[in-house]
Write an enzyme that holds these catalytic residues in place. Sequence first.
Site, PDB file in Angstrom:
ATOM      1  CE1 TYR A  61      10.894  -1.983 -18.826  1.00 42.43           C
ATOM      2  CE2 TYR A  61       8.923  -1.880 -20.172  1.00 42.43           C
ATOM      3  CZ  TYR A  61       9.817  -1.275 -19.324  1.00 42.43           C
ATOM      4  OH  TYR A  61       9.621   0.039 -18.972  1.00 42.43           O
ATOM      5  CE  LYS A  69      10.051   2.708 -21.947  1.00 39.20           C
ATOM      6  NZ  LYS A  69       9.402   1.438 -21.650  1.00 39.20           N
ATOM      7  CG  ASP A 108       6.148   1.983 -22.529  1.00 38.05           C
ATOM      8  OD1 ASP A 108       6.675   2.887 -23.198  1.00 38.05           O
ATOM      9  OD2 ASP A 108       6.690   1.480 -21.531  1.00 38.05           O
ATOM     10  CG  HIS A 150      14.949   2.075 -20.481  1.00 38.92           C
ATOM     11  ND1 HIS A 150      14.521   0.784 -20.711  1.00 38.92           N
ATOM     12  CD2 HIS A 150      14.196   2.534 -19.448  1.00 38.92           C
ATOM     13  CE1 HIS A 150      13.556   0.490 -19.843  1.00 38.92           C
ATOM     14  NE2 HIS A 150      13.347   1.532 -19.074  1.00 38.92           N
TER      15      HIS A 150
HETATM   16  P1  NAD Z   1       1.860   1.312 -12.502  1.00 41.62           P
HETATM   17  O1  NAD Z   1       1.823   2.604 -11.778  1.00 41.62           O
HETATM   18  O2  NAD Z   1       1.220   1.200 -13.833  1.00 41.62           O
HETATM   19  O3  NAD Z   1       1.255   0.235 -11.497  1.00 41.62           O
HETATM   20  C1  NAD Z   1       1.060  -1.088 -11.892  1.00 41.62           C
HETATM   21  C2  NAD Z   1       0.543  -1.895 -10.706  1.00 41.62           C
HETATM   22  O4  NAD Z   1      -0.583  -1.266 -10.146  1.00 41.62           O
HETATM   23  C3  NAD Z   1       0.068  -3.282 -11.129  1.00 41.62           C
HETATM   24  O5  NAD Z   1       1.111  -4.203 -11.103  1.00 41.62           O
HETATM   25  C4  NAD Z   1      -0.982  -3.584 -10.103  1.00 41.62           C
HETATM   26  O6  NAD Z   1      -0.388  -4.092  -8.924  1.00 41.62           O
HETATM   27  C5  NAD Z   1      -1.569  -2.229  -9.786  1.00 41.62           C
HETATM   28  N1  NAD Z   1      -2.793  -1.923 -10.550  1.00 41.62           N
HETATM   29  C6  NAD Z   1      -2.935  -1.759 -11.896  1.00 41.62           C
HETATM   30  N2  NAD Z   1      -4.200  -1.454 -12.208  1.00 41.62           N
HETATM   31  C7  NAD Z   1      -4.874  -1.420 -11.037  1.00 41.62           C
HETATM   32  C8  NAD Z   1      -6.230  -1.156 -10.710  1.00 41.62           C
HETATM   33  N3  NAD Z   1      -7.134  -0.856 -11.650  1.00 41.62           N
HETATM   34  N4  NAD Z   1      -6.585  -1.206  -9.401  1.00 41.62           N
HETATM   35  C9  NAD Z   1      -5.668  -1.490  -8.445  1.00 41.62           C
HETATM   36  N5  NAD Z   1      -4.389  -1.741  -8.689  1.00 41.62           N
HETATM   37  C10 NAD Z   1      -3.995  -1.709  -9.978  1.00 41.62           C
HETATM   38  O7  NAD Z   1       3.381   0.853 -12.494  1.00 41.62           O
HETATM   39  P2  NAD Z   1       4.476   0.364 -13.530  1.00 41.62           P
HETATM   40  O8  NAD Z   1       4.149  -0.957 -14.101  1.00 41.62           O
HETATM   41  O9  NAD Z   1       5.749   0.555 -12.799  1.00 41.62           O
HETATM   42  O10 NAD Z   1       4.461   1.446 -14.689  1.00 41.62           O
HETATM   43  C11 NAD Z   1       3.658   1.323 -15.858  1.00 41.62           C
HETATM   44  C12 NAD Z   1       4.505   1.177 -17.073  1.00 41.62           C
HETATM   45  O11 NAD Z   1       5.450   2.242 -17.176  1.00 41.62           O
HETATM   46  C13 NAD Z   1       5.395  -0.064 -17.081  1.00 41.62           C
HETATM   47  O12 NAD Z   1       4.677  -1.247 -17.347  1.00 41.62           O
HETATM   48  C14 NAD Z   1       6.383   0.308 -18.145  1.00 41.62           C
HETATM   49  O13 NAD Z   1       5.817   0.122 -19.435  1.00 41.62           O
HETATM   50  C15 NAD Z   1       6.597   1.787 -17.855  1.00 41.62           C
HETATM   51  N6  NAD Z   1       7.798   2.042 -17.015  1.00 41.62           N
HETATM   52  C16 NAD Z   1       8.848   2.683 -17.575  1.00 41.62           C
HETATM   53  C17 NAD Z   1       9.993   2.962 -16.851  1.00 41.62           C
HETATM   54  C18 NAD Z   1      11.119   3.687 -17.476  1.00 41.62           C
HETATM   55  O14 NAD Z   1      12.217   3.752 -16.898  1.00 41.62           O
HETATM   56  N7  NAD Z   1      10.946   4.254 -18.651  1.00 41.62           N
HETATM   57  C19 NAD Z   1      10.079   2.559 -15.498  1.00 41.62           C
HETATM   58  C20 NAD Z   1       8.985   1.915 -14.941  1.00 41.62           C
HETATM   59  C21 NAD Z   1       7.846   1.667 -15.693  1.00 41.62           C
END
Ligand code: NAD
Length: 265
Positions: free
Chosen positions: A37, A62, A32, A98
């Site tokens: 990004y 997106k 994704d 998005h």
């Molecule tokens: P997430 O909830 O996936 O959290 C990611 C963070 O959690 C990492 O940076 C790390 O610090 C921690 N983490 C990851 N794996 C871990 C583990 N096994 N143990 C402990 N900590 C861990 O947050 P995110 O990156 O905000 O969301 C995931 C994805 O969603 C994004 O990369 C993106 O692709 C998507 N996203 C989309 C939108 C949107 O508006 N459509 C907005 C935000 C994110």
Amino acid sequence: MPQLGFGVWQVPDAEAAQAVGTALEAGYRSVDTAAVYGNEAGTGKGIAASGLPREDVFVTTKLWNGPGERWGRDNVLREFDASLAKLGLDYVDLYLIHWPRPMRDDYLAIWKAFEEIAASGRARAVGVSNFLPAQLERLRAESALVPAVNQVELHPLFAQAELRALHAELGIATMAWSPLGQGKDLLTRPAVLAVAEKHGRSAAQVVLRWHVQTGNIAIPKSVTPSRIRENLDVFGFELDASDMAALDALESGRRIGPDPAEFDV
Ligand code: NAD
């Protein structure tokens, strides 16, 4: 579409190829990304370098529908072409709006262009992100094409029960962004740690397993190889009803990210 995918928000373009490569090697088959990004090029390189057949990897990107004036067909088609070029692909599996930016009142015009992209086959499916019920209802009234997914903030602290029910009624799949609550407070909650200890799993695994059993598509992000692998390894255990209830009870009604009703770019 795989129920667990790999998200790359905040992964710098120069690191994206490696992170995506690690994820594909670990067994992820869904990635994704998004125009905003700034890492579609690196993501595309990681997919190409994996050597996997194109049809084996589900690629989502997106539309960054902004900044400036109301958007329409021309902006959308131009941005879509740019995304494909950066990814180095001739189609994506899923293309999303998005943010709805309701104050600009252009998401319906954008969706009409998405209908065209879907008909061309250059996006195998199209959907939306951060859409609220009113906006989904408007698409239902004005378009015969149902969004394949709505990708929204969703984790045990903000589980979106009402929106999920509407998705079920409309035939829209629920895709959870920030599924780990961005790795903050959620992963140290006593209720999460207790379930993790009971199953001999990590807090992140327990939360991702909750997503799987709730019926969400989740796209956790990490650049740490061991965590990338850990986050996919959630199919060998099961949460029981009391575990699910303990996680469900974490609902706070509060978002971590912006409110789509107000968010503009
Ligand atoms: P997430 O909830 O996936 O959290 C990611 C963070 O959690 C990492 O940076 C790390 O610090 C921690 N983490 C990851 N794996 C871990 C583990 N096994 N143990 C402990 N900590 C861990 O947050 P995110 O990156 O905000 O969301 C995931 C994805 O969603 C994004 O990369 C993106 O692709 C998507 N996203 C989309 C939108 C949107 O508006 N459509 C907005 C935000 C994110």
